[in-house]
Design a protein around this motif. Structure first.
Motif, PDB file in Angstrom:
ATOM      1  N   ALA A  87       1.736   8.513  -9.965  1.00 51.07           N
ATOM      2  CA  ALA A  87       2.576   7.484  -9.352  1.00 51.07           C
ATOM      3  C   ALA A  87       3.173   6.566 -10.408  1.00 51.07           C
ATOM      4  O   ALA A  87       4.357   6.216 -10.349  1.00 51.07           O
ATOM      5  N   TYR A 137      10.139   3.596  -0.009  1.00 49.36           N
ATOM      6  CA  TYR A 137       9.747   3.734   1.387  1.00 49.36           C
ATOM      7  C   TYR A 137      10.845   4.258   2.300  1.00 49.36           C
ATOM      8  O   TYR A 137      10.662   4.312   3.491  1.00 49.36           O
ATOM      9  N   THR A 155       0.863  -1.181   0.000  1.00 50.63           N
ATOM     10  CA  THR A 155       0.000   0.000   0.000  1.00 50.63           C
ATOM     11  C   THR A 155       0.896   1.227   0.000  1.00 50.63           C
ATOM     12  O   THR A 155       1.658   1.450   0.938  1.00 50.63           O
ATOM     13  N   VAL A 156       0.819   2.010  -1.068  1.00 54.41           N
ATOM     14  CA  VAL A 156       1.666   3.192  -1.217  1.00 54.41           C
ATOM     15  C   VAL A 156       1.003   4.408  -0.581  1.00 54.41           C
ATOM     16  O   VAL A 156       1.657   5.232   0.032  1.00 54.41           O
ATOM     17  N   SER A 157      -0.317   4.517  -0.722  1.00 53.20           N
ATOM     18  CA  SER A 157      -1.085   5.593  -0.108  1.00 53.20           C
ATOM     19  C   SER A 157      -2.485   5.041   0.167  1.00 53.20           C
ATOM     20  O   SER A 157      -2.780   3.914  -0.213  1.00 53.20           O
ATOM     21  N   PRO A 158      -3.361   5.790   0.814  1.00 49.62           N
ATOM     22  CA  PRO A 158      -4.691   5.258   1.133  1.00 49.62           C
ATOM     23  C   PRO A 158      -5.495   4.777  -0.075  1.00 49.62           C
ATOM     24  O   PRO A 158      -6.336   3.905   0.061  1.00 49.62           O
ATOM     25  N   HIS A 159      -5.230   5.287  -1.278  1.00 46.39           N
ATOM     26  CA  HIS A 159      -5.976   4.881  -2.468  1.00 46.39           C
ATOM     27  C   HIS A 159      -5.060   4.367  -3.575  1.00 46.39           C
ATOM     28  O   HIS A 159      -5.397   4.430  -4.757  1.00 46.39           O
ATOM     29  N   SER A 176       0.365  10.274  -4.750  1.00 45.34           N
ATOM     30  CA  SER A 176      -0.755   9.394  -4.428  1.00 45.34           C
ATOM     31  C   SER A 176      -1.750   9.267  -5.574  1.00 45.34           C
ATOM     32  O   SER A 176      -2.571   8.366  -5.575  1.00 45.34           O
ATOM     33  N   ASP A 177      -1.699  10.134  -6.577  1.00 45.64           N
ATOM     34  CA  ASP A 177      -2.539  10.026  -7.768  1.00 45.64           C
ATOM     35  C   ASP A 177      -2.029   8.844  -8.605  1.00 45.64           C
ATOM     36  O   ASP A 177      -0.826   8.753  -8.866  1.00 45.64           O
ATOM     37  N   GLY A 197      -5.031   1.934  -8.446  1.00 43.96           N
ATOM     38  CA  GLY A 197      -5.465   2.949  -7.509  1.00 43.96           C
ATOM     39  C   GLY A 197      -6.820   3.515  -7.888  1.00 43.96           C
ATOM     40  O   GLY A 197      -7.354   3.249  -8.961  1.00 43.96           O
TER      41      GLY A 197
END
Length: 194
Positions: free
Chosen positions: A80, A59, A37-41, A75-76, A106
């Motif tokens: 990304a 990371y 998981t890179v970001s919430p979405h 996060s887009d 995503g």
């Protein structure tokens, strides 16, 4: 014998990856989570021997990284995928290139739609409705081509994914025993049991 695949459905991206960590003919562990998981979405499935080295770059949390946002993945989903493509392309021109294949999935919170990107070790990126990497891709791409429906609800997407896993276990001589499955949608990333 790594295998990972993903597909887009109505408002979600579902990603599956085997959990085997092996080197040459030795299985080292059977519970490796190859979907990060890179970001919430945003999530990313990786395969390839030095995949973990590439992830360490993403990371790393040293102070210079945090003070310089260009070293952090956006996060887009589209941004990304472009950032990862550039990182892989830059590594090809270095003395220590990464040899990692990625599936980046995503949910674009601005456009309110799921996105899936196929990225190979050469830095090639393509936005796709479904994708696969590894030896299992020889078997599942034809299944995904036939059964994938971009308007399918999550239950149908999981059923298609199960069909792919069954085909890999039936046809691949050294098939993975277990898979990790994650979904990303407007509510974020979550694990799914199959």
């Amino acid at each position: 014998m790594e295998t990972s695949f993903a597909l887009i459905g109505k408002g979600y991206v579902i990603v599956a990856a085997d959990t085997t960590s092996a080197r040459s003919i030795v299985k080292m562990k059977n519970d490796e989570d190859k979907i990060k998981t890179v970001s919430p979405h945003l999530l990313m499935s990786y395969s390839g021997e030095p995949g973990s080295y590439f992830l360490r770059r993403i990371y790393r949390t040293k102070p210079p990284t945090l003070s310089n946002p260009q070293h952090l993945p956006p996060s887009d989903p589209h941004a990304a995928a472009s950032w990862i493509r550039r990182s892989l392309a830059e590594s090809l021109r270095s003395r220590s290139p990464y040899s990692v294949n990625l599936l980046v999935g995503g949910y674009d919170t601005a456009a309110h739609e799921p996105k899936l990107y196929w990225i190979d070790y050469l830095g090639t990126v393509s936005e796709v409705p479904f994708a696969a990497h590894g030896y299992g891709s020889y078997f599942v791409l034809s299944l995904l081509d036939r059964y994938h429906d971009p308007e399918a609800p999550l239950e149908e997407g999981i059923a298609t994914l199960k069909r792919c896993i069954q085909e890999v276990s039936k046809r691949l001589i050294v098939s993975p025993e277990r898979y990790k499955v994650k979904v990303v949608d407007k509510d974020g990333v979550r694990d799914v049991e199959i």
